[in-house]
Design an enzyme around this catalytic site. Structure first.
Site, PDB file in Angstrom:
ATOM      1  N   ARG A 120     -10.359  10.271  -4.972  1.00 12.39           N
ATOM      2  CA  ARG A 120     -10.083   9.198  -4.024  1.00 12.39           C
ATOM      3  C   ARG A 120      -9.961   7.848  -4.719  1.00 12.39           C
ATOM      4  O   ARG A 120      -9.299   6.939  -4.217  1.00 12.39           O
ATOM      5  CB  ARG A 120     -11.157   9.158  -2.930  1.00 12.39           C
ATOM      6  CG  ARG A 120     -10.853   8.115  -1.866  1.00 12.39           C
ATOM      7  CD  ARG A 120     -11.696   8.229  -0.626  1.00 12.39           C
ATOM      8  NE  ARG A 120     -11.311   7.187   0.324  1.00 12.39           N
ATOM      9  CZ  ARG A 120     -11.733   7.106   1.564  1.00 12.39           C
ATOM     10  NH1 ARG A 120     -12.549   8.028   2.045  1.00 12.39           N
ATOM     11  NH2 ARG A 120     -11.346   6.119   2.357  1.00 12.39           N
ATOM     12  N   HIS A 132      -6.247  -2.420  -6.962  1.00 14.00           N
ATOM     13  CA  HIS A 132      -7.297  -3.082  -6.182  1.00 14.00           C
ATOM     14  C   HIS A 132      -8.363  -3.753  -7.037  1.00 14.00           C
ATOM     15  O   HIS A 132      -8.993  -4.707  -6.586  1.00 14.00           O
ATOM     16  CB  HIS A 132      -7.943  -2.092  -5.210  1.00 14.00           C
ATOM     17  CG  HIS A 132      -7.070  -1.793  -4.013  1.00 14.00           C
ATOM     18  ND1 HIS A 132      -5.834  -1.202  -4.123  1.00 14.00           N
ATOM     19  CD2 HIS A 132      -7.252  -2.024  -2.684  1.00 14.00           C
ATOM     20  CE1 HIS A 132      -5.292  -1.066  -2.914  1.00 14.00           C
ATOM     21  NE2 HIS A 132      -6.138  -1.556  -2.025  1.00 14.00           N
ATOM     22  N   GLU A 179       0.844  -1.209   0.000  1.00 16.98           N
ATOM     23  CA  GLU A 179       0.000   0.000   0.000  1.00 16.98           C
ATOM     24  C   GLU A 179       0.876   1.256   0.000  1.00 16.98           C
ATOM     25  O   GLU A 179       0.500   2.279  -0.583  1.00 16.98           O
ATOM     26  CB  GLU A 179      -0.947   0.009   1.211  1.00 16.98           C
ATOM     27  CG  GLU A 179      -1.915  -1.180   1.291  1.00 16.98           C
ATOM     28  CD  GLU A 179      -3.091  -1.104   0.320  1.00 16.98           C
ATOM     29  OE1 GLU A 179      -3.138  -0.194  -0.519  1.00 16.98           O
ATOM     30  OE2 GLU A 179      -3.973  -1.996   0.399  1.00 16.98           O
TER      31      GLU A 179
HETATM   32  N1  GLY Z   1      -8.162   2.109   0.757  1.00 16.27           N
HETATM   33  C1  GLY Z   1      -8.626   3.011  -0.233  1.00 16.27           C
HETATM   34  C2  GLY Z   1      -9.427   4.125   0.328  1.00 16.27           C
HETATM   35  O1  GLY Z   1      -9.496   4.289   1.530  1.00 16.27           O
HETATM   36  O2  GLY Z   1     -10.036   4.871  -0.408  1.00 16.27           O
END
Ligand code: GLY
Length: 409
Positions: free
Chosen positions: A284, A291, A228
């Site tokens: 975002r 993913h 990540e």
């Molecule tokens: N883990 C991706 C997000 O929080 O948008």
């Protein structure tokens, strides 16, 4: 199904462009007794641009679990609180966390569930709700999530639904949770159809990250967190990639200063993106790099065989391949990404998989928009774009590359 673990290689250390992060003291901690006993801390504020979301702090430091109780009380004063953990984390850290919460005057109600992504289900949420309702938690009672990403997601969903929403504090105990899952308010559980398909946005009141807790974290889990971190570096910050490459050994030695810096750099990136777009209407989505492929691989290969961070690493390699095919990313940058992931001991190739099964799983992902698959594609080291029109042929090519692509040397 087996996958090839590509052994760590001698990744050439790039020039370390990293400048040390200034340690900051929190104004909100300076106002009370807690600050007197606090070790040096990095604090990052997440300040959503949209009302009614409230700003909150992510505090990162070695040893702050000892102050958990007073810190939680600052954000959520109440007679009682709930704490959610899993069977593995609870063995290491639950007693200390509960003692600190009790010392701050809370009646503490514990809910511990068996560790593992397979338990991130509505059935576990239901048991947690039974526990907290039977113990008569009140609307002001905070729920503290003590654990990795699975615990944070599940505890957050309990907090979002208990009594129509109670305060929530994240205490991440894995690198993955510290740099990603604990920040930004995405909470929820998995469904047989796919990962994270049931959930809500419920922002924590605070994130309290004690880097000492990462000492008990197995290397494989540390690697998953690094996947990540690499994602954050690819989408926003080449300096972070350089930092990871230059400090890999110290990260695996769990050097507290390096881990604090690493987590703070990542949280800064994540907090900036979430502040701008808390509900994932736009930017975002960049945080989903790797993913769309990754979630489908997890579903098909099985959560017990492929960890989330490993799936993200594989998904990032597949996305980079698609980006190179589209001539949006240079082969050199794709090579850099792959070599960095390899050097961290993350998988970048699969021995075999049923591509049709993975394609079917991708069709069930949240990132399908109007029937079209959304992919995040890197366009450089520190830049990525959202593509809403990925073709089935491109996606297949990304998956095939994971099986047949030449291993970077
Ligand atoms: N883990 C991706 C997000 O929080 O948008």
């Amino acid at each position: 199904m087996a996958y090839k673990q590509v052994a760590g290689t001698n990744f050439p250390l790039a020039t370390n462009l990293y400048a040390p992060i200034a340690q900051s003291r929190l104004p909100h901690l300076a106002q009370n007794d807690v600050s007197a006993t606090m070790p040096a801390m990095s604090t990052i504020w997440l300040k959503p641009e949209h009302r009614p979301l409230e700003p909150y702090a992510i505090d990162v430091a070695a040893g702050i679990l000892a102050n958990l109780g007073p810190m939680v009380r600052q954000h959520a004063p109440a007679p009682s609180c709930g704490i959610v953990s899993d069977s593995i984390v609870a063995k290491h850290h639950l007693a200390a966390a509960v003692a600190s919460l009790q010392s701050a005057g809370y009646r503490v109600v514990e809910f511990v569930f068996p560790a593992g992504e397979a338990n991130k289900t509505l059935a576990t949420v239901s048991r947690g709700l039974d526990c907290f309702l039977a113990a008569r938690l009140e609307r002001k009672s905070p729920i503290v999530a003590l654990g990795g990403g699975v615990v944070g997601d599940l505890a957050g969903f309990i907090a979002a639904t208990l009594l129509r929403g109670v305060p929530f504090v994240q205490v991440p105990t894995s690198l993955l949770a510290a740099v990603d899952a604990s920040v930004g308010g995405k909470v929820g559980v998995d469904h047989a159809v796919g990962k994270n398909l049931i959930g809500a946005f419920h922002q924590p009141r605070a994130v309290i990250c004690d880097v000492e807790l990462l000492r008990s974290l197995p290397d494989v889990e540390l690697r998953c967190g690094l996947a990540e971190c690499v994602k954050h570096g690819i989408i926003r910050d080449v300096v972070l990639l350089e930092f990871i490459a230059a400090n890999t050994q110290d990260i695996f030695r769990r050097d507290a200063k390096i881990l604090t810096d690493l987590i703070a750099q990542n949280v800064r990136i994540k907090a900036a993106i979430v502040s701008e777009d808390p509900f994932e209407h736009g930017v975002r989505a960049l945080l989903n790099l790797g993913h769309t492929f990754g979630h489908a691989l997890e579903v098909v290969i099985g959560y017990e065989n492929l960890k989330h961070g490993e799936a993200v690493a594989l998904g990032t390699v597949a996305a980079a391949h698609v980006a190179v095919q589209r001539k949006m990313l240079s082969p050199q940058d794709a090579h850099y990404i792959e070599r960095l992931l390899q050097s961290l001991g993350l998988p970048t190739r699969l021995a075999a998989m049923d591509i049709n099964d993975v394609l079917a799983a991708m069709a069930g992902d949240k990132k399908v928009v109007d029937g079209r698959l959304r992919l995040i594609l890197p366009t450089g080291l520190g830049a990525a774009v959202i593509i809403d029109s990925a073709s089935a042929a491109e996606v297949r090519s990304g998956l095939e590359y994971l099986i047949t692509g030449p291993i970077c040397g």
